[in-house]
Design a protein around this motif. Structure first.
Motif, PDB file in Angstrom:
ATOM      1  N   PHE A   1       0.542 -15.003  16.220  1.00  0.00           N
ATOM      2  CA  PHE A   1       1.934 -15.171  16.628  1.00  0.00           C
ATOM      3  C   PHE A   1       1.959 -15.562  18.096  1.00  0.00           C
ATOM      4  O   PHE A   1       1.230 -14.998  18.914  1.00  0.00           O
ATOM      5  N   TYR A   2       2.776 -16.549  18.413  1.00  0.00           N
ATOM      6  CA  TYR A   2       2.958 -16.948  19.814  1.00  0.00           C
ATOM      7  C   TYR A   2       4.446 -17.125  20.079  1.00  0.00           C
ATOM      8  O   TYR A   2       5.175 -17.732  19.286  1.00  0.00           O
ATOM      9  N   ARG A   3       4.884 -16.569  21.204  1.00  0.00           N
ATOM     10  CA  ARG A   3       6.300 -16.658  21.577  1.00  0.00           C
ATOM     11  C   ARG A   3       6.418 -16.986  23.056  1.00  0.00           C
ATOM     12  O   ARG A   3       5.750 -16.378  23.894  1.00  0.00           O
ATOM     13  N   ASP A   4       7.277 -17.933  23.360  1.00  0.00           N
ATOM     14  CA  ASP A   4       7.559 -18.315  24.750  1.00  0.00           C
ATOM     15  C   ASP A   4       9.079 -18.340  24.898  1.00  0.00           C
ATOM     16  O   ASP A   4       9.745 -19.241  24.387  1.00  0.00           O
TER      17      ASP A   4
ATOM     18  N   PHE B   1      -7.559  -4.706  12.854  1.00  0.00           N
ATOM     19  CA  PHE B   1      -7.655  -4.981  14.293  1.00  0.00           C
ATOM     20  C   PHE B   1      -6.536  -5.935  14.672  1.00  0.00           C
ATOM     21  O   PHE B   1      -6.280  -6.921  13.968  1.00  0.00           O
ATOM     22  N   PHE B   2      -5.830  -5.622  15.752  1.00  0.00           N
ATOM     23  CA  PHE B   2      -4.924  -6.621  16.326  1.00  0.00           C
ATOM     24  C   PHE B   2      -4.819  -6.408  17.829  1.00  0.00           C
ATOM     25  O   PHE B   2      -5.002  -5.310  18.341  1.00  0.00           O
ATOM     26  N   HIS B   3      -4.546  -7.519  18.511  1.00  0.00           N
ATOM     27  CA  HIS B   3      -4.437  -7.510  19.972  1.00  0.00           C
ATOM     28  C   HIS B   3      -3.165  -8.240  20.372  1.00  0.00           C
ATOM     29  O   HIS B   3      -2.891  -9.344  19.876  1.00  0.00           O
ATOM     30  N   ILE B   4      -2.392  -7.616  21.243  1.00  0.00           N
ATOM     31  CA  ILE B   4      -1.157  -8.201  21.753  1.00  0.00           C
ATOM     32  C   ILE B   4      -1.318  -8.401  23.256  1.00  0.00           C
ATOM     33  O   ILE B   4      -1.671  -7.460  23.978  1.00  0.00           O
ATOM     34  N   ASN B   5      -1.063  -9.604  23.701  1.00  0.00           N
ATOM     35  CA  ASN B   5      -1.063  -9.913  25.127  1.00  0.00           C
ATOM     36  C   ASN B   5       0.338 -10.423  25.466  1.00  0.00           C
ATOM     37  O   ASN B   5       0.721 -11.508  25.035  1.00  0.00           O
ATOM     38  N   GLU B   6       1.101  -9.613  26.204  1.00  0.00           N
ATOM     39  CA  GLU B   6       2.493  -9.963  26.471  1.00  0.00           C
ATOM     40  C   GLU B   6       2.787  -9.867  27.959  1.00  0.00           C
ATOM     41  O   GLU B   6       2.334  -8.940  28.639  1.00  0.00           O
ATOM     42  N   GLU B   7       3.542 -10.840  28.460  1.00  0.00           N
ATOM     43  CA  GLU B   7       4.037 -10.814  29.828  1.00  0.00           C
ATOM     44  C   GLU B   7       5.555 -10.923  29.781  1.00  0.00           C
ATOM     45  O   GLU B   7       6.103 -11.748  29.044  1.00  0.00           O
TER      46      GLU B   7
ATOM     47  N   ASP C   1       6.454 -13.859  27.177  1.00  0.00           N
ATOM     48  CA  ASP C   1       5.331 -14.690  26.722  1.00  0.00           C
ATOM     49  C   ASP C   1       4.410 -13.771  25.930  1.00  0.00           C
ATOM     50  O   ASP C   1       3.770 -12.895  26.504  1.00  0.00           O
ATOM     51  N   ASN C   2       4.377 -13.940  24.606  1.00  0.00           N
ATOM     52  CA  ASN C   2       3.674 -13.006  23.723  1.00  0.00           C
ATOM     53  C   ASN C   2       2.681 -13.766  22.856  1.00  0.00           C
ATOM     54  O   ASN C   2       3.049 -14.722  22.171  1.00  0.00           O
ATOM     55  N   THR C   3       1.424 -13.338  22.882  1.00  0.00           N
ATOM     56  CA  THR C   3       0.398 -13.862  21.978  1.00  0.00           C
ATOM     57  C   THR C   3      -0.218 -12.689  21.215  1.00  0.00           C
ATOM     58  O   THR C   3      -0.712 -11.743  21.830  1.00  0.00           O
TER      59      THR C   3
END
Length: 784
Positions: free
Chosen positions: A287-290, A330-336, A308-310
């Motif tokens: 999932f990608y969000r901008d 397993f999941f990883h969220i990288n969000e700003e 900004d979420n990946t």
């Protein structure tokens, strides 16, 4: 304890590798599944009491290979259809055909739920009401992330609490977010820190469904389940499949006085592959969000944050023999995210900036082993790590950068046993959390010195719990009773003496009793009593800072804070019938919760730096929350579905608190929802949604009153957020393609008195979380 659990897991897995069947039996079952003459794709076909299972393919056919030899029970189930079972006898080197003609279950009465009693059961057989949010609802409500769909379940209401950072929470039965336990695959690893922004971080495309249990659940799930539990169940790889989607949204279209519309882009994918013998499977998702920040009143400061979420994740399973299954998630969220102003500059150059960078990594391993026909032993360990870099600052301050590290794990063992007329579940688990929050050092120009890092909070908490519940089935009466015993230990230390807290520990027993009575074939009565508690530890908002030029607000716990306990009573009538061709379901549910030593907040006067401290302490005489939830399902035909829910409730302290009122603030007495799903012509579908939010009391500490320190209590307007969506689906070389467009909040029922400027009150925000939004998108896949 975890060493014993891991040792036991290793022994069981070793035994499985050593003794699992090595020779293929070549016993095969093939067949199809139909309903009213139509073949049904992607419904579940499993062998009861084993881990063997698959789904029907696009044509509604299935195939199970290398089966045990002998008497087996084949079970077929799917969302919207009644479960069907057939007993067959398999033989080595022989293929038999088993066909199913199943009935519709449009009201979801036969749906299998797991959250109510920590075990699988049909919804109508569970002594606890379990509500479900499905991918179909995610689509109807145009929900890219979980927080956007939670308004469409009885008793739940999402709210936004900060213009700067977008902090949001779900209220259940009138109680704040920390009163609800958020679970991932039934494990309580969604920490308080992750919960500050976490519901907006979880994309819906990674979720198979969400189960909601209202009312006290601490007897099974531990602390923080006073209002209820929300269980996110992740997607399982069941067949070879793929799906890819993309959408664009324009936030604030045609809103008077607003800046230009903000753009929100989303891309997501799902894929899974399963081996020919169905023993191994793997799914992946992304999932990608901008999303741009939105300024509702054109004052240069955001009302909706920049995001900004990946997210990437996977689920793997392998079956050992016929009765053992290992699963790994397993999941990883990288969000700003960032709110405030001057987005093109570093955070410390802005007048106001609340900036967060989250790196959330979650891993889970579970092993299930069946015994007898349906008994099951589960061993599990799950962990979640949150790495958060933050800036909550004003006036170009360099002193407000921070770093927070949080790690939570849950390990345990659970056994589910089924007998002739009863069942038993018992287990033991350990939940551990370690949180460290630091203010980072910086160069002080005035003093010409470099400051060192300061530890604001350093807390570890550990809870060892044992639980058991026994359920007995009479003819029309089902009684379930049990309890949980927890020993919790919380240790705190910090370099900053203003934040140092004393250590806490204690023992808590939480009983639970549930009754289910089938008054009529179409009418069920349920009643329950449960106790719950919240330990005196750091919660989500403690590390959230409201910032403005006028003042900053920080949260802390009183040194003598003690645990909060609850007594929860619930009763309901669940009526499901058919009048002509119209199917009707009506749920009426009453709830009453007494909170003893309830947590309340007391605000201090601003210090020399205009910092206000909100101190959490225990109320002298507690509080009570009571009300009624209703839900109505109407299905006039196979092509039309209408669901509506409404809550009327009161949340009050025994003695007046802030602003000399007994009422819980930011808590409307009335709220509800409605959804419509209509397949009106061929491949065309029309959806409509509505959310009603009643009037509520909201505190205001802004720049338009004589005494911003003391503030004033305001009563908000009521809101009705209406949305609609239309979609068209067509075939393309064996795949399906779906085009859709929609509008949320058509009439822009949205707050119109946001505070303005750099000295605004950022917490003065209420009502629907977004203005009018216009969206369009496309999906392609073989499961649409």
């Amino acid at each position: 304890m975890k060493q014993y659990i891991l040792t036991l897991a290793v022994l069981i897995l070793t035994a499985q590798f050593a003794f699992c069947q090595k020779d293929h039996s070549d016993a095969v079952i093939v067949g199809h599944v139909v309903c009213k003459g139509e073949h049904l794709p992607f419904v579940n076909v499993v062998i009861k009491g084993t881990t063997i299972g698959t789904t029907t393919d696009e044509t509604g056919h299935y195939r199970l290979v290398h089966l045990p030899v002998g008497k087996l029970t084949v079970v077929v189930s799917g969302i919207g259809y009644k479960t069907s079972e057939k007993v067959v006898n398999t033989e080595a080197d022989k293929t038999i055909e088993v066909k199913f003609d199943i009935e519709e279950d449009a009201l979801g009465l036969d749906e299998v739920v797991v959250t109510g009693d920590k075990g699988a059961s049909k919804r109508t057989e569970s002594p606890v009401i379990v509500s479900s949010l499905s991918p179909a609802l995610f689509s109807v409500s145009q929900s890219a992330v979980l927080s956007e769909s939670l308004n469409f379940s009885p008793g739940l209401r999402m709210e936004t609490n900060c213009q700067n950072c977008g902090f949001n929470q779900v209220r259940m039965n009138g109680m704040e977010g920390p009163y609800s336990q958020i679970l991932i695959n039934s494990r309580p690893i969604f920490s308080g820190l992750a919960g500050v922004y976490g519901l907006e971080l979880i994309p819906t495309n990674m979720i198979e469904k969400v189960e909601v249990v209202r009312g006290g659940g601490s007897a099974l799930y531990g602390s923080n389940a006073i209002a209820g539990t929300i269980n996110m169940i992740l997607k399982d790889p069941l067949t070879n499949s793929y799906e890819l989607g993309a959408s664009t949204s324009l936030i604030g279209v045609g809103v008077d006085g607003a800046d230009d519309p903000a753009v929100d882009y989303n891309v997501n994918f799902n894929a899974s592959v399963v081996s020919d013998d169905y023993k191994t499977g793997l799914s992946v998702y992304g999932f990608y969000r901008d999303k741009e920040a939105f300024d509702a009143n054109d004052d240069g400061f955001s009302e909706s944050t920049q995001l900004d979420n990946t997210t990437v994740g996977t689920r793997f399973f392998h079956r050992f023999g016929f009765r053992g299954k290992l699963a790994v998630d397993f999941f990883h969220i990288n969000e700003e995210r960032r709110g405030g102003n001057m987005f093109n500059y570093p955070a410390h150059r802005a007048d106001i900036a609340e900036q967060l960078e989250h790196k959330i990594t979650t891993t889970a391993v579970s092993y299930d082993q069946f015994f007898r026909e349906e008994d099951k032993l589960s061993l599990y360990i799950s962990g979640q790590k949150v790495d958060r870099a933050s800036y909550y600052g004003v006036n170009q301050s360099l002193a407000d950068y921070g770093q927070t590290d949080d790690f939570t794990y849950n390990a345990g063992a659970q056994y589910n046993a089924k007998f002739m007329n009863s069942s038993l579940v018992f287990g033991i688990e350990n939940t551990h959390s370690a949180l460290e929050d630091e203010k980072l050092g910086y160069y002080d120009k005035e003093k010409d010195i470099y400051t060192e890092n300061t530890t604001v909070s350093d807390q570890t908490s550990n809870t060892v719990g044992t639980f058991a519940q026994y359920t007995y089935q009479f003819e029309k009466f089902k009684l379930s009773f049990g309890g949980r015993f927890d020993h919790y230990s919380i240790k705190n230390k910090a370099e900053d003496p203003d934040h140092a807290l004393s250590d806490k520990s204690g023992n808590v027993f939480s009983p639970r009793v549930n009754v289910l009575y089938d008054v009529l074939p179409e009418l069920q009565f349920r009643a329950s009593y449960s106790q719950g508690y919240r330990a005196p530890q750091i919660f989500d908002e403690d590390l959230h800072i409201e910032a403005s030029q006028a003042r900053r607000v920080i949260h802390k716990n009183s040194a003598d804070l003690k645990k909060e306990t609850s007594h929860s009573y619930m009763s309901s009538l669940d009526y499901n019938t058919k009048i002509g061709n119209v199917k009707i379901g009506l749920l009426v549910e009453g709830f009453y919760t007494q909170l003893n030593d309830a947590f309340v907040k007391e605000s201090s006067e601003p210090d020399e730096n205009n910092v206000v401290t909100r101190l959490r302490k225990n109320a002298e005489d507690g509080a009570s929350v009571y009300g009624i939830n209703t839900e109505l399902n109407i299905l006039p035909s196979r092509d039309v579905s209408i669901v509506a829910g409404f809550t009327t409730q009161r949340s009050e302290y025994e003695k007046a608190q802030e602003f000399d009122t007994k009422s819980f603030l930011r808590t409307p007495n009335n709220y509800g929802f409605i959804t419509l799903d209509w397949d009106f012509a061929g491949n065309w579908c029309l959806n409509a949604t509505g959310n009603y939010t009643g009037k509520m009391y909201v505190p205001y500490y802004g720049n338009t009153i004589a005494d911003p320190v003391a503030g004033e209590l305001r009563k908000s307007s009521s809101f009705f957020d209406l949305g609609t969506k239309i979609e068209y689906t067509t075939q393309l070389n064996g795949a399906s393609v779906k085009f859709w467009g929609g509008v949320k909040n058509i009439f822009n029922s949205y707050q119109d008195d946001f505070d303005k400027g750099k000295d605004r009150d950022p917490a003065y925000i209420y009502g629907p979380g977004n203005p009018r939004i216009v969206s369009f998108g496309i999906k392609i896949g073989n499961l649409l």
